[in-house]
Write a protein that holds these residues in place. Sequence first.
Motif, PDB file in Angstrom:
ATOM      1  N   THR A 199      18.288  59.526  29.891  1.00 55.87           N
ATOM      2  CA  THR A 199      19.160  58.949  30.924  1.00 55.87           C
ATOM      3  C   THR A 199      18.876  59.533  32.308  1.00 55.87           C
ATOM      4  O   THR A 199      19.751  59.542  33.183  1.00 55.87           O
ATOM      5  CB  THR A 199      20.643  59.211  30.558  1.00 55.87           C
ATOM      6  OG1 THR A 199      20.859  60.626  30.492  1.00 55.87           O
ATOM      7  CG2 THR A 199      20.992  58.571  29.228  1.00 55.87           C
ATOM      8  N   ASN A 200      17.649  59.971  32.536  1.00 57.63           N
ATOM      9  CA  ASN A 200      17.320  60.586  33.819  1.00 57.63           C
ATOM     10  C   ASN A 200      17.466  59.626  34.995  1.00 57.63           C
ATOM     11  O   ASN A 200      17.688  60.049  36.136  1.00 57.63           O
ATOM     12  CB  ASN A 200      15.897  61.151  33.790  1.00 57.63           C
ATOM     13  CG  ASN A 200      15.794  62.393  32.928  1.00 57.63           C
ATOM     14  OD1 ASN A 200      16.783  63.109  32.733  1.00 57.63           O
ATOM     15  ND2 ASN A 200      14.615  62.643  32.371  1.00 57.63           N
ATOM     16  N   LYS A 201      17.325  58.320  34.753  1.00 56.58           N
ATOM     17  CA  LYS A 201      17.448  57.341  35.819  1.00 56.58           C
ATOM     18  C   LYS A 201      18.790  56.603  35.778  1.00 56.58           C
ATOM     19  O   LYS A 201      19.033  55.698  36.582  1.00 56.58           O
ATOM     20  CB  LYS A 201      16.304  56.332  35.756  1.00 56.58           C
ATOM     21  CG  LYS A 201      14.932  56.931  36.020  1.00 56.58           C
ATOM     22  CD  LYS A 201      13.850  55.858  36.022  1.00 56.58           C
ATOM     23  CE  LYS A 201      12.480  56.460  36.309  1.00 56.58           C
ATOM     24  NZ  LYS A 201      11.403  55.419  36.326  1.00 56.58           N
ATOM     25  N   LEU A 202      19.645  56.972  34.834  1.00 58.93           N
ATOM     26  CA  LEU A 202      20.905  56.260  34.652  1.00 58.93           C
ATOM     27  C   LEU A 202      21.852  56.489  35.832  1.00 58.93           C
ATOM     28  O   LEU A 202      22.053  57.620  36.276  1.00 58.93           O
ATOM     29  CB  LEU A 202      21.576  56.735  33.358  1.00 58.93           C
ATOM     30  CG  LEU A 202      22.810  55.966  32.908  1.00 58.93           C
ATOM     31  CD1 LEU A 202      22.471  54.508  32.598  1.00 58.93           C
ATOM     32  CD2 LEU A 202      23.424  56.638  31.666  1.00 58.93           C
ATOM     33  N   GLU A 203      22.418  55.397  36.333  1.00 58.38           N
ATOM     34  CA  GLU A 203      23.358  55.457  37.454  1.00 58.38           C
ATOM     35  C   GLU A 203      24.733  54.897  37.116  1.00 58.38           C
ATOM     36  O   GLU A 203      25.704  55.237  37.786  1.00 58.38           O
ATOM     37  CB  GLU A 203      22.787  54.681  38.654  1.00 58.38           C
ATOM     38  CG  GLU A 203      21.473  55.231  39.185  1.00 58.38           C
ATOM     39  CD  GLU A 203      20.915  54.384  40.309  1.00 58.38           C
ATOM     40  OE1 GLU A 203      21.518  53.319  40.604  1.00 58.38           O
ATOM     41  OE2 GLU A 203      19.885  54.761  40.886  1.00 58.38           O
ATOM     42  N   THR A 204      24.802  54.048  36.096  1.00 56.54           N
ATOM     43  CA  THR A 204      26.062  53.365  35.819  1.00 56.54           C
ATOM     44  C   THR A 204      26.425  53.419  34.344  1.00 56.54           C
ATOM     45  O   THR A 204      25.613  53.070  33.478  1.00 56.54           O
ATOM     46  CB  THR A 204      25.977  51.885  36.258  1.00 56.54           C
ATOM     47  OG1 THR A 204      25.677  51.852  37.654  1.00 56.54           O
ATOM     48  CG2 THR A 204      27.287  51.170  36.014  1.00 56.54           C
ATOM     49  N   LEU A 205      27.667  53.880  34.075  1.00 53.45           N
ATOM     50  CA  LEU A 205      28.245  53.859  32.725  1.00 53.45           C
ATOM     51  C   LEU A 205      29.601  53.149  32.758  1.00 53.45           C
ATOM     52  O   LEU A 205      30.463  53.445  31.937  1.00 53.45           O
ATOM     53  CB  LEU A 205      28.436  55.289  32.212  1.00 53.45           C
ATOM     54  CG  LEU A 205      27.329  55.936  31.371  1.00 53.45           C
ATOM     55  CD1 LEU A 205      27.749  57.327  30.941  1.00 53.45           C
ATOM     56  CD2 LEU A 205      26.966  55.097  30.164  1.00 53.45           C
ATOM     57  N   VAL A 206      29.788  52.247  33.657  1.00 56.57           N
ATOM     58  CA  VAL A 206      31.083  51.599  33.829  1.00 56.57           C
ATOM     59  C   VAL A 206      31.456  50.810  32.573  1.00 56.57           C
ATOM     60  O   VAL A 206      30.734  49.903  32.140  1.00 56.57           O
ATOM     61  CB  VAL A 206      31.068  50.660  35.044  1.00 56.57           C
ATOM     62  CG1 VAL A 206      32.385  49.896  35.148  1.00 56.57           C
ATOM     63  CG2 VAL A 206      30.796  51.445  36.322  1.00 56.57           C
ATOM     64  N   GLY A 207      32.579  51.181  31.976  1.00 60.38           N
ATOM     65  CA  GLY A 207      33.104  50.449  30.822  1.00 60.38           C
ATOM     66  C   GLY A 207      32.209  50.473  29.599  1.00 60.38           C
ATOM     67  O   GLY A 207      32.385  49.659  28.683  1.00 60.38           O
TER      68      GLY A 207
END
Length: 531
Positions: A199-207
């Motif tokens: 998840t090094n590039k992950l920006e969004t975990l919304v919902g």
Amino acid sequence: MAQTRINRYNDYLKQHQLKTRLQKKGLALSLTSLAAFASIGLVANTTHSDSLSLTHLQASADTTATTGTIGTVPYSYDTSTNTLTFTGGGSFQTSSGGGTDVQISSLFPNVAHIVFTQPVTSGMGLGLLFAHLTSLKNFTGLDKLDTSQLTAMDDMFSDDSSLTSIDLSHFNTSNVTSMGSTFSGCSSLTSLDLSSFNTNKLETLVGTFSGCTSLSYLDLSNFNFANQYFSGSGALSNVGNGKTFYLKLPGQKTMTIGDALQGSTYTSVTPIDEANGGTLADPKGVSMTIQQFAFALADGNITNTEWYLLGTAGQNTVVNQEKIVKRTINYQDASGNSLSDQPATVQELKYTRTQTTDPIGNVTYSNWTPEVSGTSQFDAVDVPQTVDNKYANPKVNGAAVTSIAAETPTLDNTLNEQDETINVVYSESAVTPTSSQNSANNTTNTNGESSTSATNATSTDSASSTNKSADSESNQATDSNSKNTSSTNTQDQTSNLPATGSRVEKNSAVYLSLFAVIASLVAYFATKRNK
């Protein structure tokens, strides 16, 4: 002249009458023959009805699968099992943006199983391809889906409310930046292993996990929440049963957990203090409110990767288990038959242990211990050296034995009964007479040989008389048996006919009778004609 005409006329009448009678008789004969042959056909049909039964052919419903392609990936759909099978390789990409705009829910809303058979490339985004499949129970071959190009996993499995588990261990998420609502509404998921996610590039975990009400825990310890653009609003809202939930987080400064828990029903967080013996059932950490927990993470005051309890602690489930171990010693002859005068020796030991399941399903076991203290091994057993004065020289695996040694069994981790069998094999030997029997056999009377001879003579005469009587009876029995055998053979020749022969014999009388009637009719009409 007139008389001549009258005579001719009378001759004509006789010939005409004779012709008429012959036609009638011919017709009657034809009808009789037809009836006879019909009867023969009926008898034949009745006779062979058991071997020539009628067969009905029934057409089954056509369950030919629906076929098509998504992107360049061919598929077939079996309506009888609601199985969607991707039968070849290719790419799901259908749009110029590098993703797909196809929704399986629009094509096959009742799909229950999705199967991959060949490598398939996801493209940059899968959109709603697998979303809103409320009857979907499982994926097979999902490891064949190449997600290395994938950047967006938004809504990927959202509202797949019948999925209980999903194997994502082969997913390549190194380019994924958004996972908004990826598992939202997956209300039947009981576990979700994301330990392989990058998840090094992950920006969004919304919902992302909202509505996963059957989950009891989440391990997000490998997630990177340090991205300054990270947003996790409502990621954990309405997750779990609302009473007890376990969350594992990395020891890093993060600004998003407070937002992630927005909308949840949990009011407290307790660290699992493993250093002080804390467990999931007994955390031993200091509880704090959701707000205090969010501030601690945002300030960077939590640096250890650890489990957290949201809500009240769950309880361990403890179950007592039992195991039986048996050792059976069989006593056999050289052919492997059990000796009737020496029953098998059966030894049995019982052990117990406890199985403990923690609130998130981790299972541990105590060691097996004897049910009765001090009885952890099989006792030694003496092996009889002779049995019934007939069997001797006992061996086990070819080696002579006088006893079976004591033994402490090695227990496996299952509850299955463990059985050990030892076969003691005896050789069969002649009986050795005892000394008293030898003494009795060697005793003679005072007349010596003459007495023995007289006895033998008497025995011989008696035997001769007996033999003559037996010979006479034997000859009579032989004559009687010959007669009986002759009679029996005659009966057997009839009774042992094959099934077809029995039917022919059974109906031969009918056939002969019919042909006799026909022959009689033919003879009758032939005689009448001559008259």
